[in-house]
Design a protein around this motif. Structure first.
Motif, short mmCIF file in Angstrom:
data_model
loop_
_atom_site.label_atom_id
_atom_site.label_comp_id
_atom_site.label_asym_id
_atom_site.label_seq_id
_atom_site.Cartn_x
_atom_site.Cartn_y
_atom_site.Cartn_z
N VAL A 134 7.71 4.87 4.13
CA VAL A 134 6.26 5.06 4.17
C VAL A 134 5.93 6.51 4.55
CG1 VAL A 134 4.12 4.39 5.34
CG2 VAL A 134 5.77 2.64 4.65
N THR A 147 8.32 -1.52 0.44
CA THR A 147 8.70 -1.67 1.83
C THR A 147 8.32 -3.05 2.33
OG1 THR A 147 8.52 -0.60 4.01
CG2 THR A 147 6.51 -0.70 2.66
N LEU A 157 -0.26 1.50 8.57
CA LEU A 157 -0.34 2.36 7.39
C LEU A 157 -1.01 3.67 7.76
CD1 LEU A 157 0.46 1.89 4.40
CD2 LEU A 157 -1.96 1.51 3.93
N ARG A 163 -2.00 0.24 -0.11
CA ARG A 163 -0.90 -0.70 -0.31
C ARG A 163 -1.39 -1.96 -1.01
NH1 ARG A 163 0.31 -3.05 5.82
NH2 ARG A 163 -1.59 -4.32 6.00
N ARG A 164 -0.44 -2.67 -1.61
CA ARG A 164 -0.72 -3.96 -2.25
C ARG A 164 0.45 -4.90 -1.94
NH1 ARG A 164 -3.25 -5.69 -7.17
NH2 ARG A 164 -3.57 -7.94 -6.93
N ARG A 165 0.12 -6.11 -1.54
CA ARG A 165 1.18 -7.08 -1.21
C ARG A 165 1.88 -7.52 -2.48
NH1 ARG A 165 2.36 -12.60 -0.02
NH2 ARG A 165 0.55 -13.25 -1.24
N TYR A 272 5.53 -4.99 0.32
CA TYR A 272 4.38 -4.20 -0.11
C TYR A 272 4.82 -3.06 -1.02
CZ TYR A 272 1.89 -6.32 3.86
OH TYR A 272 1.33 -7.20 4.74
N VAL A 274 3.43 0.75 -1.59
CA VAL A 274 2.60 1.73 -0.87
C VAL A 274 2.57 3.03 -1.68
CG1 VAL A 274 2.36 3.08 1.25
CG2 VAL A 274 3.19 0.72 1.36
N TRP A 275 1.38 3.62 -1.80
CA TRP A 275 1.24 4.88 -2.55
C TRP A 275 0.11 5.69 -1.94
CZ3 TRP A 275 -0.11 0.04 -4.13
CH2 TRP A 275 -1.47 -0.18 -4.40
#
Length: 303
Positions: A134, A147, A157, A163-165, A272, A274-275
């Motif tokens: 992250v 992650t 975060l 993020r998206r689950r 997740y 994450v971007w």
């Protein structure tokens, strides 16, 4: 006029800490990175790197310039995202850091699917522990992280990230065949006092989960062996050297000497993607996230 590629090289050294690591992240040779920074020193008439033992360190001027480079690269990323969005097709390079069991159990299928459907998209995978990935996204070292966190240890975060689950990965207690708990329909944490445990080293997410969970059950886990990789932990259990809680993702077939026992409640870790928020409009990002979720549903049946 400062050259953007030279600024990118300096930023990479600032993020990764060494010229070699910066070169690996950029797909260059170390000598090419050194040459870019040497040219930047001549352009700016400023010393940017100083020798420190066998390595180098950034001067204060270099740190200031690297921070400016970070801001400029963020603007470039936004411009690239806008252009890619107008084209409407996932394209360009997307670097993804995934934790080991996701790199083994999830990402190969995702990468193959993306490669087959989007020829203009170049996704590059690196295996990285979740406690590091992250931060790498936040620093711009990679574009996306796959992650996880645990139900008892939610992930914080950093600002500027989205993020998206992807889904939920369940875990089981692994014990040697012949262990008193083998064959049980379920076991609770308080029943595991006095067990010898094998788990990942201190500082890893799974190690922290074990400590928190067993302490909440009223006892301190006795960790006798640690290892980075789940297959090594499974081998230690098979040899009768302890018990372990290991997630199902990427675990693979278990040897005959190992038995799974359901835990009550079931330990759950949440996966997740994450971007950075600047890249949220990139079709490369949205399509990779969609493919991650689709692949996970196909593997697990999770809605």
């Amino acid at each position: 006029m400062l050259d953007l590629q030279r600024l990118r090289a300096l930023h990479a050294v600032a993020v990764h800490g060494t010229v070699n690591a910066a070169a690996e992240s950029l797909g260059y040779t170390p000598s090419a990175v050194s040459q870019q920074i040497a040219k930047l020193e001549r352009e700016t008439r400023t010393v940017l790197l100083e020798r420190q033992g066998r390595g180098v360190r950034l001067t204060e001027e270099a740190r200031q310039l690297a921070e400016t480079a970070r801001e400029l690269l963020g603007l470039v990323e936004q411009a690239e995202a806008a252009l890619e969005e107008r084209r409407g097709e996932p394209s360009g390079r997307l670097t993804v850091a995934a934790f080991p069991s996701a790199a083994r159990g999830l990402m190969p299928g995702v990468l193959a699917d993306l490669s087959a459907r989007h020829r203009a998209l170049d996704v590059r995978l690196s295996e990285v522990d979740p406690h590091l990935s992250v931060g790498m996204v936040a620093k711009g070292a990679v574009d996306m992280a796959v992650t996880h966190d645990w139900d008892v240890a939610p992930m914080a975060l950093p600002p500027g990230l989205a993020r998206r689950r992807i889904g939920e990965d369940h875990s089981d207690l692994l014990v040697p065949r012949g262990h008193p708990l083998a064959g049980r329909a379920g076991v609770r944490g308080e029943e595991l006092a006095g067990q010898d445990w094998v788990c990942q080293p201190p500082g890893r997410v799974c190690h922290d989960w074990l400590l928190r969970t067993m302490r909440s059950a009223g006892h301190e886990p006795r960790v006798v062996h640690t290892a980075d990789e789940n297959p090594t932990l499974v081998a230690l259990v098979a040899a009768g050297l302890g018990v372990a809680v290991i997630p199902r993702l990427g675990r693979g077939p278990l040897p005959e000497e190992v038995v799974t026992v359901p835990m009550e409640p079931v330990p759950v870790r949440r996966l997740y993607a994450v971007w950075r928020q600047e890249a949220a409009r990139r079709p490369a990002v949205t399509e990779t996230v969609r493919t991650l979720r689709s692949r996970w549903r196909g593997m697990t049946g999770e809605p």
